[in-house]
Design a protein around this motif. Structure first.
Motif: not given
Length: 166
Positions: A29-47
């Motif tokens: 479950x910890x790894x699942x959440x870790x992957x989830x938060x990275x996925x939320x950041x991935x592809x988000x536009x700057x700035x």
């Protein structure tokens, strides 16, 4: 305000299927959440990824930066003197830099956890003058901490560009 012209919907990833062993369930479950938060950041536009979307000043990239410090503090024994400052990624760092730093912290934390077979034993980390929590407590706390901020990230990402899903 999210874009109304294109809503990026990601298919939800179900909770992990783990073994019945308590440590496998907690780590899964910890790894699942870790992957989830990275996925939320991935592809988000700057700035926008680092722009505060709520009155508290919380931003998507800052959440991942904070969780990097939490991982390093909990599992590697790093000392943090200003937790509030951990919610802001350095302006010179790219999204890829912050994601790489988080992934490196997670990998180092997992290396520590790989040697932990007794959930009741203290976490093996160097932290002079402070008693280490049990492995069980550390995993439960990290599930709570990462889950809480992953939920924040869900909302922030939807506000940025309408992307939803895990």
């Amino acid at each position: 305000m999210p874009s109304t012209t294109r809503r990026a919907r990601r298919r939800d990833t179900p909770p992990p299927r783990t073994g019945s062993d308590e440590i496998e369930v907690l780590r899964g479950f910890l790894d699942y959440l870790r992957t989830s938060i990275v996925a939320k950041v991935d592809g988000a536009p700057e700035p926008r990824v680092r722009t505060a979307a709520v009155a508290s000043g919380t931003n998507l990239l800052g959440l991942l930066e904070h969780l990097t410090f939490v991982e390093r503090s909990m599992f590697l024994g790093d000392t943090v003197t200003d937790w509030q400052a951990t919610f802001h990624a350095p302006a010179t760092d790219t999204v890829a830099d912050v994601v790489a730093r988080y992934r490196a912290a997670v990998e180092q934390a997992n290396d520590i956890l790989d040697g932990c077979t007794d959930l009741g034993a203290p976490l093996p980390r160097p932290r002079p003058g402070r008693r280490a929590p049990s492995v069980r407590w550390a995993l439960a706390h990290m599930i709570e901490e990462t889950g809480r901020h992953a939920g924040h990230a869900d909302i922030l990402r939807e506000l940025i560009d309408g992307a939803t899903g895990r």
